[in-house]
Design a protein around this motif. Structure first.
Motif, PDB file in Angstrom:
ATOM      1  N   PRO A   1      18.146 -96.357  67.397  1.00 32.18           N
ATOM      2  CA  PRO A   1      18.467 -97.781  67.536  1.00 32.18           C
ATOM      3  C   PRO A   1      19.961 -98.020  67.699  1.00 32.18           C
ATOM      4  O   PRO A   1      20.360 -99.021  68.297  1.00 32.18           O
ATOM      5  N   GLY A   2      20.792 -97.117  67.232  1.00 30.05           N
ATOM      6  CA  GLY A   2      22.228 -97.274  67.395  1.00 30.05           C
ATOM      7  C   GLY A   2      22.767 -96.751  68.706  1.00 30.05           C
ATOM      8  O   GLY A   2      23.984 -96.786  68.924  1.00 30.05           O
ATOM      9  N   GLY A   3      21.891 -96.234  69.576  1.00 31.29           N
ATOM     10  CA  GLY A   3      22.313 -95.786  70.900  1.00 31.29           C
ATOM     11  C   GLY A   3      22.729 -94.336  70.964  1.00 31.29           C
ATOM     12  O   GLY A   3      23.389 -93.929  71.919  1.00 31.29           O
ATOM     13  N   VAL A   4      22.344 -93.488  69.965  1.00 31.91           N
ATOM     14  CA  VAL A   4      22.679 -92.069  69.963  1.00 31.91           C
ATOM     15  C   VAL A   4      21.488 -91.274  70.480  1.00 31.91           C
ATOM     16  O   VAL A   4      20.342 -91.531  70.096  1.00 31.91           O
ATOM     17  N   VAL A   5      21.768 -90.308  71.356  1.00 34.12           N
ATOM     18  CA  VAL A   5      20.707 -89.486  71.927  1.00 34.12           C
ATOM     19  C   VAL A   5      20.152 -88.569  70.836  1.00 34.12           C
ATOM     20  O   VAL A   5      20.898 -87.787  70.231  1.00 34.12           O
ATOM     21  N   LEU A   6      18.849 -88.683  70.577  1.00 36.76           N
ATOM     22  CA  LEU A   6      18.188 -87.817  69.610  1.00 36.76           C
ATOM     23  C   LEU A   6      17.630 -86.576  70.285  1.00 36.76           C
ATOM     24  O   LEU A   6      17.645 -85.486  69.701  1.00 36.76           O
ATOM     25  N   ARG A   7      17.162 -86.780  71.516  1.00 38.63           N
ATOM     26  CA  ARG A   7      16.560 -85.647  72.214  1.00 38.63           C
ATOM     27  C   ARG A   7      16.563 -85.921  73.717  1.00 38.63           C
ATOM     28  O   ARG A   7      16.407 -87.050  74.161  1.00 38.63           O
ATOM     29  N   ALA A   8      16.721 -84.848  74.509  1.00 40.67           N
ATOM     30  CA  ALA A   8      16.668 -84.938  75.975  1.00 40.67           C
ATOM     31  C   ALA A   8      15.877 -83.753  76.497  1.00 40.67           C
ATOM     32  O   ALA A   8      15.941 -82.652  75.929  1.00 40.67           O
ATOM     33  N   ASN A   9      15.131 -83.957  77.539  1.00 39.58           N
ATOM     34  CA  ASN A   9      14.393 -82.819  78.108  1.00 39.58           C
ATOM     35  C   ASN A   9      15.281 -82.043  79.083  1.00 39.58           C
ATOM     36  O   ASN A   9      16.364 -82.493  79.492  1.00 39.58           O
ATOM     37  N   SER A  10      14.816 -80.860  79.445  1.00 37.88           N
ATOM     38  CA  SER A  10      15.620 -79.957  80.284  1.00 37.88           C
ATOM     39  C   SER A  10      15.812 -80.509  81.683  1.00 37.88           C
ATOM     40  O   SER A  10      16.821 -80.222  82.345  1.00 37.88           O
ATOM     41  N   ARG A  11      14.857 -81.326  82.186  1.00 40.53           N
ATOM     42  CA  ARG A  11      14.979 -81.883  83.526  1.00 40.53           C
ATOM     43  C   ARG A  11      16.221 -82.784  83.603  1.00 40.53           C
ATOM     44  O   ARG A  11      17.040 -82.652  84.505  1.00 40.53           O
ATOM     45  N   LEU A  12      16.365 -83.688  82.656  1.00 41.58           N
ATOM     46  CA  LEU A  12      17.509 -84.586  82.657  1.00 41.58           C
ATOM     47  C   LEU A  12      18.814 -83.836  82.418  1.00 41.58           C
ATOM     48  O   LEU A  12      19.823 -84.096  83.088  1.00 41.58           O
ATOM     49  N   SER A  13      18.788 -82.899  81.498  1.00 40.83           N
ATOM     50  CA  SER A  13      20.019 -82.169  81.200  1.00 40.83           C
ATOM     51  C   SER A  13      20.490 -81.366  82.403  1.00 40.83           C
ATOM     52  O   SER A  13      21.692 -81.257  82.659  1.00 40.83           O
ATOM     53  N   SER A  14      19.540 -80.826  83.184  1.00 49.78           N
ATOM     54  CA  SER A  14      19.948 -80.082  84.395  1.00 49.78           C
ATOM     55  C   SER A  14      20.560 -81.024  85.427  1.00 49.78           C
ATOM     56  O   SER A  14      21.485 -80.655  86.142  1.00 49.78           O
ATOM     57  N   TRP A  15      20.046 -82.262  85.525  1.00 51.20           N
ATOM     58  CA  TRP A  15      20.627 -83.231  86.454  1.00 51.20           C
ATOM     59  C   TRP A  15      22.075 -83.548  86.077  1.00 51.20           C
ATOM     60  O   TRP A  15      22.919 -83.708  86.940  1.00 51.20           O
ATOM     61  N   LEU A  16      22.324 -83.644  84.773  1.00 49.62           N
ATOM     62  CA  LEU A  16      23.649 -84.069  84.318  1.00 49.62           C
ATOM     63  C   LEU A  16      24.614 -82.907  84.124  1.00 49.62           C
ATOM     64  O   LEU A  16      25.790 -83.122  83.809  1.00 49.62           O
ATOM     65  N   GLY A  17      24.127 -81.676  84.303  1.00 49.22           N
ATOM     66  CA  GLY A  17      24.999 -80.516  84.167  1.00 49.22           C
ATOM     67  C   GLY A  17      25.266 -80.134  82.723  1.00 49.22           C
ATOM     68  O   GLY A  17      26.271 -79.465  82.442  1.00 49.22           O
ATOM     69  N   HIS A  18      24.419 -80.518  81.797  1.00 50.29           N
ATOM     70  CA  HIS A  18      24.535 -80.176  80.382  1.00 50.29           C
ATOM     71  C   HIS A  18      23.312 -79.384  79.968  1.00 50.29           C
ATOM     72  O   HIS A  18      22.332 -79.273  80.708  1.00 50.29           O
ATOM     73  N   SER A  19      23.344 -78.876  78.770  1.00 50.14           N
ATOM     74  CA  SER A  19      22.143 -78.335  78.138  1.00 50.14           C
ATOM     75  C   SER A  19      21.523 -79.435  77.297  1.00 50.14           C
ATOM     76  O   SER A  19      22.180 -80.418  76.937  1.00 50.14           O
ATOM     77  N   ALA A  20      20.233 -79.286  76.999  1.00 52.43           N
ATOM     78  CA  ALA A  20      19.562 -80.288  76.169  1.00 52.43           C
ATOM     79  C   ALA A  20      20.240 -80.411  74.816  1.00 52.43           C
ATOM     80  O   ALA A  20      20.336 -81.502  74.247  1.00 52.43           O
ATOM     81  N   GLN A  21      20.747 -79.287  74.280  1.00 54.80           N
ATOM     82  CA  GLN A  21      21.413 -79.325  72.982  1.00 54.80           C
ATOM     83  C   GLN A  21      22.734 -80.092  73.072  1.00 54.80           C
ATOM     84  O   GLN A  21      23.127 -80.796  72.132  1.00 54.80           O
ATOM     85  N   ASP A  22      23.426 -79.969  74.231  1.00 56.52           N
ATOM     86  CA  ASP A  22      24.701 -80.674  74.388  1.00 56.52           C
ATOM     87  C   ASP A  22      24.513 -82.187  74.391  1.00 56.52           C
ATOM     88  O   ASP A  22      25.366 -82.938  73.910  1.00 56.52           O
ATOM     89  N   LEU A  23      23.385 -82.639  74.963  1.00 57.26           N
ATOM     90  CA  LEU A  23      23.170 -84.080  75.062  1.00 57.26           C
ATOM     91  C   LEU A  23      22.842 -84.711  73.711  1.00 57.26           C
ATOM     92  O   LEU A  23      23.154 -85.885  73.478  1.00 57.26           O
ATOM     93  N   ALA A  24      22.185 -83.951  72.858  1.00 57.42           N
ATOM     94  CA  ALA A  24      21.827 -84.481  71.533  1.00 57.42           C
ATOM     95  C   ALA A  24      23.100 -84.829  70.773  1.00 57.42           C
ATOM     96  O   ALA A  24      24.043 -84.036  70.696  1.00 57.42           O
ATOM     97  N   GLY A  25      23.137 -86.042  70.233  1.00 62.41           N
ATOM     98  CA  GLY A  25      24.294 -86.491  69.476  1.00 62.41           C
ATOM     99  C   GLY A  25      25.265 -87.324  70.298  1.00 62.41           C
ATOM    100  O   GLY A  25      26.143 -87.989  69.733  1.00 62.41           O
ATOM    101  N   LYS A  26      25.157 -87.289  71.630  1.00 56.61           N
ATOM    102  CA  LYS A  26      26.018 -88.133  72.464  1.00 56.61           C
ATOM    103  C   LYS A  26      25.482 -89.562  72.462  1.00 56.61           C
ATOM    104  O   LYS A  26      24.285 -89.793  72.280  1.00 56.61           O
ATOM    105  N   ARG A  27      26.351 -90.505  72.719  1.00 55.75           N
ATOM    106  CA  ARG A  27      25.919 -91.879  72.858  1.00 55.75           C
ATOM    107  C   ARG A  27      25.350 -92.093  74.275  1.00 55.75           C
ATOM    108  O   ARG A  27      25.834 -91.510  75.239  1.00 55.75           O
ATOM    109  N   LEU A  28      24.325 -92.904  74.353  1.00 53.16           N
ATOM    110  CA  LEU A  28      23.712 -93.194  75.657  1.00 53.16           C
ATOM    111  C   LEU A  28      24.741 -93.764  76.624  1.00 53.16           C
ATOM    112  O   LEU A  28      24.747 -93.409  77.808  1.00 53.16           O
TER     113      LEU A  28
END
Length: 375
Positions: A29-56
């Motif tokens: 609810p505060g806008g923090v990424v809890l989880r991302a799938n590998s498809r999205l992370s590959s589009w953004l050039g990150h790993s799924a673990q890297d995206l977790a904890g980032k703000r949307l």
């Protein structure tokens, strides 16, 4: 069996979350990424673990982040969901990725938000399609505007043509009619021999000028009006052709014209125009043919159509002259014969107006002009 069901459902959820053509995000609810799938992370050039904890908002461009705060967040509070919102996400290297985003806010029993599920679809192809569609629409509108402008120009040009042809006929025929009327009035008075010759000469000149005006009018209609107009009707063409032969023979009593006309049935044609064509061909044969040789006119109708030929003996037409014979203002060099050189051009245009053609064959024995009009 019942104890294994939750595990299988969990497996199905994991499989659906990861193995899909869409990007999936779970956001607090505060806008923090809890989880991302590998498809999205590959589009953004990150790993799924890297995206977790980032703000949307950090995954969006500046414009996308502003739109998230000003539009999507209030929409979620009011509706709990949104769909097909076009945004741009940021790649690791700074590039922009256009996406379509769908969001659903999961709430507890008290209506408080637990997390936000986002489904993201790349929109590059869609944007290209929309751009091409807009481009095609613009081209279509420009083409339509061009066509409308062309049609307007053609209407204006057509009106100008008709005005020119009408003025041409009026301004040329009226003075000639006045001359003809005046000479007819003089001819009714007693005249001496010299005066009679002058009146006769003027009458012949008026008749010749009238023919030249007819030729000029037909030329103007053919060149400026899109072709010589014809009015088709069932016509006893035998009588029409024989009348033309009699007129030419009467004007040139010393020339022998042989007519072989067999037209048992009426012909669908413009009788006066075909009479004009025949008169032009016969006059051409009389002018350029051998003075002591016969002129032959032959007319036949068959199941295939109508055929008319005019033949004369005499010197052949040179090959280079044949190629331009049906062009306007073209005359075969023949001792300074008078005329505008429009007769054969007009005859050819009359043939075209009937859906037919006029051709010529010339050799040492004779010259033959042939008109062919298909059924």
């Amino acid at each position: 069996m019942d104890q294994a069901a939750p595990k299988n459902l969990q497996d199905d959820f994991e499989n659906l979350f990861e193995n899909t053509m869409a990007g999936n995000l779970v956001v607090s609810p505060g806008g923090v990424v809890l989880r991302a799938n590998s498809r999205l992370s590959s589009w953004l050039g990150h790993s799924a673990q890297d995206l977790a904890g980032k703000r949307l908002s950090d995954l969006l461009t500046v414009g996308g982040s502003i739109y998230l705060e000003t539009h999507l967040a209030p929409m979620l509070r009011m509706q709990g969901e949104f769909e097909e919102i076009m945004l741009e996400m940021r790649h690791f290297d700074g590039g922009k990725i256009p996406v379509l985003m769908n969001g659903f806010e999961q709430r507890d029993a008290a209506g408080q938000p637990l997390f936000l599920r986002l489904t993201i679809i790349r929109a590059s192809n869609r944007l290209t399609y929309e751009q091409n569609l807009r481009k095609a629409g613009k081209q279509a509108r420009e083409a339509l505007a061009t066509v409308e402008g062309t049609l307007l120009d053609e209407r204006e040009t057509a009106a100008l043509r008709e005005q020119f042809i009408a003025v041409l006929g009026h301004d040329l025929r009226n003075p000639l009619a006045a001359i003809d009327g005046g000479m007819r009035a003089i001819a009714r008075s007693p005249l001496n021999e010299q005066q009679e010759r002058i009146v006769s000469l003027v009458a012949a000149t008026v008749k010749r000028m009238s023919g030249l005006i007819d030729d000029i009018m037909d030329f103007a209609r053919g060149r400026l009006g899109g072709g010589i107009p014809v009015r088709l009707s069932e016509t006893d063409l035998s009588a029409v052709l024989l009348q033309v032969v009699n007129e030419i023979s009467g004007a040139r009593p010393g020339r022998r014209i042989e007519a072989d006309v067999e037209l048992p049935l009426p012909i669908m044609c413009d009788g006066p125009k075909l009479a004009q064509l025949t008169s032009n061909l016969l006059a051409n044969a009389v002018t350029h043919g051998s003075p002591d040789g016969p002129i032959t006119i032959t007319a036949r109708s068959t199941a295939a159509g109508f055929e008319l030929s005019v033949a004369n003996t005499g010197e052949p037409i040179q090959a280079d002259a044949v190629e331009r014979l049906f062009l306007p203002f073209t005359r075969v060099a023949d001792g300074g014969k008078q005329g505008l050189g429009l007769g054969l051009y007009i005859a050819s245009e009359i043939a075209k107006a009937h859906g037919g053609r006029l051709r010529v064959v010339s050799d040492e024995t004779r010259t033959v002009f042939t008109l062919e009009i298909p059924v």
